[in-house]
Design a protein around this motif. Structure first.
Motif, PDB file in Angstrom:
ATOM      1  N   ARG A  48       0.831  -1.210   0.000  1.00 66.66           N
ATOM      2  CA  ARG A  48       0.000   0.000   0.000  1.00 66.66           C
ATOM      3  C   ARG A  48       0.862   1.255   0.000  1.00 66.66           C
ATOM      4  NH1 ARG A  48      -3.770  -1.749   5.051  1.00 66.66           N
ATOM      5  NH2 ARG A  48      -4.655  -3.655   4.186  1.00 66.66           N
ATOM      6  N   GLU A  49       1.941   1.233   0.767  1.00 68.35           N
ATOM      7  CA  GLU A  49       2.826   2.398   0.810  1.00 68.35           C
ATOM      8  C   GLU A  49       3.458   2.645  -0.559  1.00 68.35           C
ATOM      9  OE1 GLU A  49       5.512   1.370   3.908  1.00 68.35           O
ATOM     10  OE2 GLU A  49       4.158   1.977   5.525  1.00 68.35           O
ATOM     11  N   LEU A  50       3.854   1.578  -1.232  1.00 75.30           N
ATOM     12  CA  LEU A  50       4.419   1.718  -2.572  1.00 75.30           C
ATOM     13  C   LEU A  50       3.367   2.251  -3.550  1.00 75.30           C
ATOM     14  CD1 LEU A  50       6.513  -1.571  -2.773  1.00 75.30           C
ATOM     15  CD2 LEU A  50       7.417   0.764  -2.770  1.00 75.30           C
ATOM     16  N   ALA A  51       2.119   1.789  -3.405  1.00 74.63           N
ATOM     17  CA  ALA A  51       1.036   2.273  -4.267  1.00 74.63           C
ATOM     18  C   ALA A  51       0.827   3.772  -4.077  1.00 74.63           C
ATOM     19  CB  ALA A  51      -0.250   1.506  -3.974  1.00 74.63           C
ATOM     20  N   ASP A  52       0.892   4.239  -2.822  1.00 80.09           N
ATOM     21  CA  ASP A  52       0.777   5.671  -2.540  1.00 80.09           C
ATOM     22  C   ASP A  52       1.900   6.442  -3.213  1.00 80.09           C
ATOM     23  OD1 ASP A  52      -1.546   5.668  -1.025  1.00 80.09           O
ATOM     24  OD2 ASP A  52      -0.491   5.370   0.862  1.00 80.09           O
ATOM     25  N   ARG A  53       3.111   5.938  -3.108  1.00 79.58           N
ATOM     26  CA  ARG A  53       4.259   6.613  -3.696  1.00 79.58           C
ATOM     27  C   ARG A  53       4.154   6.658  -5.212  1.00 79.58           C
ATOM     28  NH1 ARG A  53       9.361   3.563  -1.609  1.00 79.58           N
ATOM     29  NH2 ARG A  53      10.288   4.864  -3.256  1.00 79.58           N
ATOM     30  N   LEU A  54       3.679   5.571  -5.814  1.00 79.86           N
ATOM     31  CA  LEU A  54       3.536   5.540  -7.270  1.00 79.86           C
ATOM     32  C   LEU A  54       2.471   6.534  -7.731  1.00 79.86           C
ATOM     33  CD1 LEU A  54       4.235   4.406 -10.019  1.00 79.86           C
ATOM     34  CD2 LEU A  54       2.619   2.527  -9.608  1.00 79.86           C
ATOM     35  N   ALA A  55       1.363   6.613  -7.007  1.00 78.45           N
ATOM     36  CA  ALA A  55       0.314   7.571  -7.359  1.00 78.45           C
ATOM     37  C   ALA A  55       0.857   8.993  -7.315  1.00 78.45           C
ATOM     38  CB  ALA A  55      -0.876   7.417  -6.413  1.00 78.45           C
ATOM     39  N   LEU A  56       1.613   9.321  -6.256  1.00 78.66           N
ATOM     40  CA  LEU A  56       2.188  10.659  -6.146  1.00 78.66           C
ATOM     41  C   LEU A  56       3.199  10.911  -7.257  1.00 78.66           C
ATOM     42  CD1 LEU A  56       2.675  10.901  -2.262  1.00 78.66           C
ATOM     43  CD2 LEU A  56       0.920  12.013  -3.654  1.00 78.66           C
ATOM     44  N   GLU A  57       3.952   9.885  -7.640  1.00 77.94           N
ATOM     45  CA  GLU A  57       4.913  10.029  -8.735  1.00 77.94           C
ATOM     46  C   GLU A  57       4.198  10.323 -10.048  1.00 77.94           C
ATOM     47  OE1 GLU A  57       8.668   7.470  -9.560  1.00 77.94           O
ATOM     48  OE2 GLU A  57       7.108   6.618 -10.867  1.00 77.94           O
ATOM     49  N   LEU A  58       3.102   9.621 -10.328  1.00 81.68           N
ATOM     50  CA  LEU A  58       2.355   9.840 -11.571  1.00 81.68           C
ATOM     51  C   LEU A  58       1.741  11.240 -11.594  1.00 81.68           C
ATOM     52  CD1 LEU A  58       0.624   6.362 -11.963  1.00 81.68           C
ATOM     53  CD2 LEU A  58       2.506   7.282 -13.336  1.00 81.68           C
ATOM     54  N   LEU A  59       1.207  11.681 -10.458  1.00 83.32           N
ATOM     55  CA  LEU A  59       0.643  13.031 -10.389  1.00 83.32           C
ATOM     56  C   LEU A  59       1.734  14.073 -10.625  1.00 83.32           C
ATOM     57  CD1 LEU A  59      -1.757  12.628  -7.320  1.00 83.32           C
ATOM     58  CD2 LEU A  59      -2.441  12.939  -9.705  1.00 83.32           C
ATOM     59  N   ALA A  60       2.899  13.873 -10.031  1.00 79.87           N
ATOM     60  CA  ALA A  60       4.000  14.820 -10.191  1.00 79.87           C
ATOM     61  C   ALA A  60       4.484  14.855 -11.639  1.00 79.87           C
ATOM     62  CB  ALA A  60       5.154  14.447  -9.250  1.00 79.87           C
ATOM     63  N   ARG A  61       4.569  13.690 -12.277  1.00 76.75           N
ATOM     64  CA  ARG A  61       4.995  13.636 -13.679  1.00 76.75           C
ATOM     65  C   ARG A  61       4.042  14.421 -14.572  1.00 76.75           C
ATOM     66  NH1 ARG A  61       8.224   9.250 -15.874  1.00 76.75           N
ATOM     67  NH2 ARG A  61       9.393   8.210 -14.233  1.00 76.75           N
TER      68      ARG A  61
END
Length: 262
Positions: A5-18
């Motif tokens: 779940r923590e990795l999923a949160d980080r990936l979502a934030l990465e996609l939003l930032a990109r």
């Protein structure tokens, strides 16, 4: 599971930032899809959605007959698939996140919730209203879902992932034949199907539907794992649907009613 779940949160934030998007709901999901190199097209089809990859771009097809909240979740789900298919998006974090989940579909559902309700925004909104994270119950859940433009079920799963909520959201649909129990949300995958009414709750739901929009505290006969008893729930009903939020906790014998308030 928590690491996934923590990795999923980080990936979502990465996609939003990109895509140059702030981590704040409601997310303009169509603009996000475009920024990540996809287009969205409504189509009448059997499945909720599908991703068609065309070289360096892709098209997300969504079921035209689905409500907006379902379409938004479907688009976010398919964008997560795209993050693994597109070489420009398939970062080391995306690959690591996929490896942490049992299946790509579970990963995409989890990241979709994180895209639509980013962790920093959700924590700020909930903790800003309540002294204890997640303590607001069905009223808080309804406010978050309305603000983020997601379903109550999606919001419940997200509360489970972010606040470790031990609650199940039960859903009924009203038909010409009466109230029909549909499903439960917010439980862990291995708990699905373990929570359901063990007696007729139609009179309870009909009485609640006479007060539409009002959240009621109500005792309800529920089977949680192997236990049958009267469980205190928060109930919200309308002309066509009803929702009950019940606190639960895990036990050796399955799922049992929570004894203590959170």
């Amino acid at each position: 599971m928590r690491r996934a779940r923590e990795l999923a949160d980080r990936l979502a934030l990465e996609l939003l930032a990109r895509a140059g998007f702030p981590a704040c709901a409601p997310i303009d999901i169509l603009a996000l899809a475009e920024a990540l190199g996809t287009s969205v097209c409504e189509q009448h089809m059997i499945q909720d959605g599908r991703l068609v990859v065309e070289g360096a771009s892709a098209t997300v097809y969504v079921q035209a007959s689905q409500p907006e909240v379902r379409q938004r979740f479907t688009i976010a789900h398919e964008l997560t698939h795209w993050s693994l298919r597109n070489p420009q998006l398939a970062s080391r974090l995306a690959v690591t996140t996929r490896a942490a989940f049992r299946s790509e579909e579970i990963m995409c559902d989890t990241v979709a919730g994180a895209l639509l309700m980013p962790r920093p925004w959700l924590r700020s909104m909930v903790i800003g209203h309540h002294s204890q994270a997640g303590s607001g119950g069905l009223e808080t859940l309804r406010e978050v879902a309305a603000t983020a433009r997601v379903s109550l079920a999606t919001a419940t799963v997200r509360f489970r992932d972010v606040f470790l909520w031990r609650r199940a959201l039960l859903h009924w649909t009203r038909t010409s034949a009466g109230w029909c129990f549909d499903d439960e949300a917010g439980v862990m995958p291995w708990e699905q199907g373990l929570i359901a009414p063990w007696a007729d709750v139609s009179p309870i739901l009909s009485a609640a539907a006479a007060q539409p929009g009002v959240v009621l505290d109500q005792d309800m006969p529920l089977r949680l794992g192997v236990v049958e008893e009267s469980v205190r729930v928060q109930l919200l009903a309308g002309r066509e649907a009803a929702f009950a939020l019940a606190r639960i906790h895990r036990s050796v014998g399955g799922v049992c009613p929570a004894r203590n308030e959170e």
